[in-house]
Design a protein around this motif. Structure first.
Motif, mmCIF file in Angstrom:
data_model
loop_
_atom_site.group_PDB
_atom_site.id
_atom_site.type_symbol
_atom_site.label_atom_id
_atom_site.label_comp_id
_atom_site.label_asym_id
_atom_site.label_seq_id
_atom_site.Cartn_x
_atom_site.Cartn_y
_atom_site.Cartn_z
ATOM 1 N N PRO A 56 0.733 -1.364 0.148
ATOM 2 C CA PRO A 56 0.017 -0.168 -0.166
ATOM 3 C C PRO A 56 0.772 1.452 0.008
ATOM 4 N N ASP A 57 2.001 1.329 0.651
ATOM 5 C CA ASP A 57 2.758 2.373 0.571
ATOM 6 C C ASP A 57 3.525 2.947 -0.668
ATOM 7 N N LEU A 58 3.459 2.097 -1.611
ATOM 8 C CA LEU A 58 3.698 2.471 -3.148
ATOM 9 C C LEU A 58 2.624 3.397 -3.841
ATOM 10 N N HIS A 59 1.445 3.240 -3.104
ATOM 11 C CA HIS A 59 0.279 3.683 -4.013
ATOM 12 C C HIS A 59 -0.125 5.081 -3.293
ATOM 13 N N LEU A 60 -0.840 5.747 -4.099
ATOM 14 C CA LEU A 60 -1.293 7.319 -3.628
ATOM 15 C C LEU A 60 -2.802 7.456 -4.099
ATOM 16 N N SER A 61 -3.381 8.191 -3.061
ATOM 17 C CA SER A 61 -4.676 8.672 -3.261
ATOM 18 C C SER A 61 -4.814 9.919 -3.586
ATOM 19 N N ILE A 62 -5.560 10.479 -4.761
ATOM 20 C CA ILE A 62 -5.818 11.737 -5.082
ATOM 21 C C ILE A 62 -7.124 12.121 -5.255
ATOM 22 N N CYS A 63 -7.709 12.904 -4.419
ATOM 23 C CA CYS A 63 -9.168 13.249 -4.479
ATOM 24 C C CYS A 63 -9.387 14.268 -5.394
ATOM 25 N N ALA A 64 -10.364 13.905 -6.733
ATOM 26 C CA ALA A 64 -10.862 14.897 -7.501
ATOM 27 C C ALA A 64 -12.060 14.545 -8.262
ATOM 28 N N ASP A 65 -12.669 15.796 -8.396
ATOM 29 C CA ASP A 65 -13.918 15.557 -9.554
ATOM 30 C C ASP A 65 -13.339 15.504 -11.112
ATOM 31 N N ILE A 66 -13.446 14.712 -11.761
ATOM 32 C CA ILE A 66 -12.955 14.542 -13.001
ATOM 33 C C ILE A 66 -13.569 15.524 -14.093
ATOM 34 N N THR A 67 -14.879 15.866 -13.615
ATOM 35 C CA THR A 67 -15.705 17.013 -14.194
ATOM 36 C C THR A 67 -15.009 18.487 -13.715
ATOM 37 N N ASN A 68 -14.113 18.630 -12.878
ATOM 38 C CA ASN A 68 -13.957 19.949 -12.358
ATOM 39 C C ASN A 68 -12.612 20.049 -13.054
#
Length: 268
Positions: A56-68
């Motif tokens: 899990p430490d290799l991965h990244l969560s990035i929050c975004a609304d793809i229509t914005n």
């Protein structure tokens, strides 16, 4: 058509990664050694997915609304700052529909096109300079068999999925000499929340599943087949049951026969 023996240390950015096909694709890419960037609107759900991935430490969560578009640009900057490159962009986020044309408002038509077409075009155009500079990478679009056939209750969805397929064809031709590959995946019925989240005519979530989706392919099976095909360099990937594949075949051989089949089909 670049083939890969391994995804070891490849950076794979997946939209719509908090559930369904996106989550399954993230799990499979992580199993194959990729560093996965997960994007969706709900950071808490993304984090649940990330901590469940291999390493899990290799991965990244990035929050975004793809229509914005502002959020998409910020997400792109975060990906490059953290990973320095992008090897695969998987445009997976999508929104389906379950309504007759006569019942579908223009606002709902536009909402589906915004999510399933325009947002994917914008994200791809945002990432493309990086791929061209690298002279490597693959852009993946998750379309739908509905985008090849067009059926009742899915007019807007079918149109948007067909549109992104054609846009991808043009992109593939334009970047063919630049080391960038383009693949389109056409899933049939897969067990996800796609039907539950599908919009009705007035733009509200349908709120219930349908039989075809409930009896569809398991999401992890879909992901295994898709990732294997992408690693092989496949550009046109149809994944579905016997009926769906038959429909795609008939659409190529005899469009008029396909139209007769669809008119008789009991779909909803």
């Amino acid at each position: 058509m670049a083939k890969l023996d391994s995804l070891e240390n490849k950076v794979v950015w997946i939209t719509g990664a908090s559930s369904g096909l996106g989550k399954a694709l993230a799990q499979e890419c992580a199993l194959q050694g990729a560093q996965v960037v997960l994007t969706a609107r709900r950071i808490d759900e993304l984090e649940k997915v990330r901590v469940g991935l291999l390493n899990p430490d290799l991965h990244l969560s990035i929050c975004a609304d793809i229509t914005n578009e502002a959020q998409v640009l910020h997400a792109y900057e975060q990906v490059l700052a953290a990973k320095g490159r992008i090897d695969w962009l998987i445009n997976n986020a999508g929104l389906s529909q379950r309504a007759l044309i006569t019942e579908t408002t223009m606002q709902t038509e536009r909402t589906i096109m915004e999510v399933d077409y325009f947002s994917q075009v914008f994200l791809t155009k945002t990432v493309l300079p990086t791929l061209l500079k690298q002279k490597s990478g693959r852009v993946v679009f998750v379309s739908s068999i509905a985008g090849l056939l067009g059926t009742q209750y899915r007019a807007s969805y079918s149109a948007a999925k067909a549109a992104i397929h054609m846009w991808a064809n043009s992109l593939r031709a334009e970047v063919a000499e630049d080391g960038v590959d383009v693949s389109v995946v056409f899933p049939g019925f897969v067990k996800t929340n796609v039907s539950i989240n599908a919009l009705n005519g007035v733009g509200q979530a349908q709120g219930f599943d349908n039989e075809a989706t409930a009896n569809g392919l398991e999401a992890d099976e879909f992901a295994q087949y898709t990732v294997k095909s992408l690693m092989q360099g496949d550009e046109y990937i149809v994944i579905g049951g016997r009926k769906e594949k038959l429909g795609v075949l008939v659409s190529r051989l005899s469009p008029s026969a396909l139209y007769r089949m669809i008119r008789k089909a009991k779909v909803k």
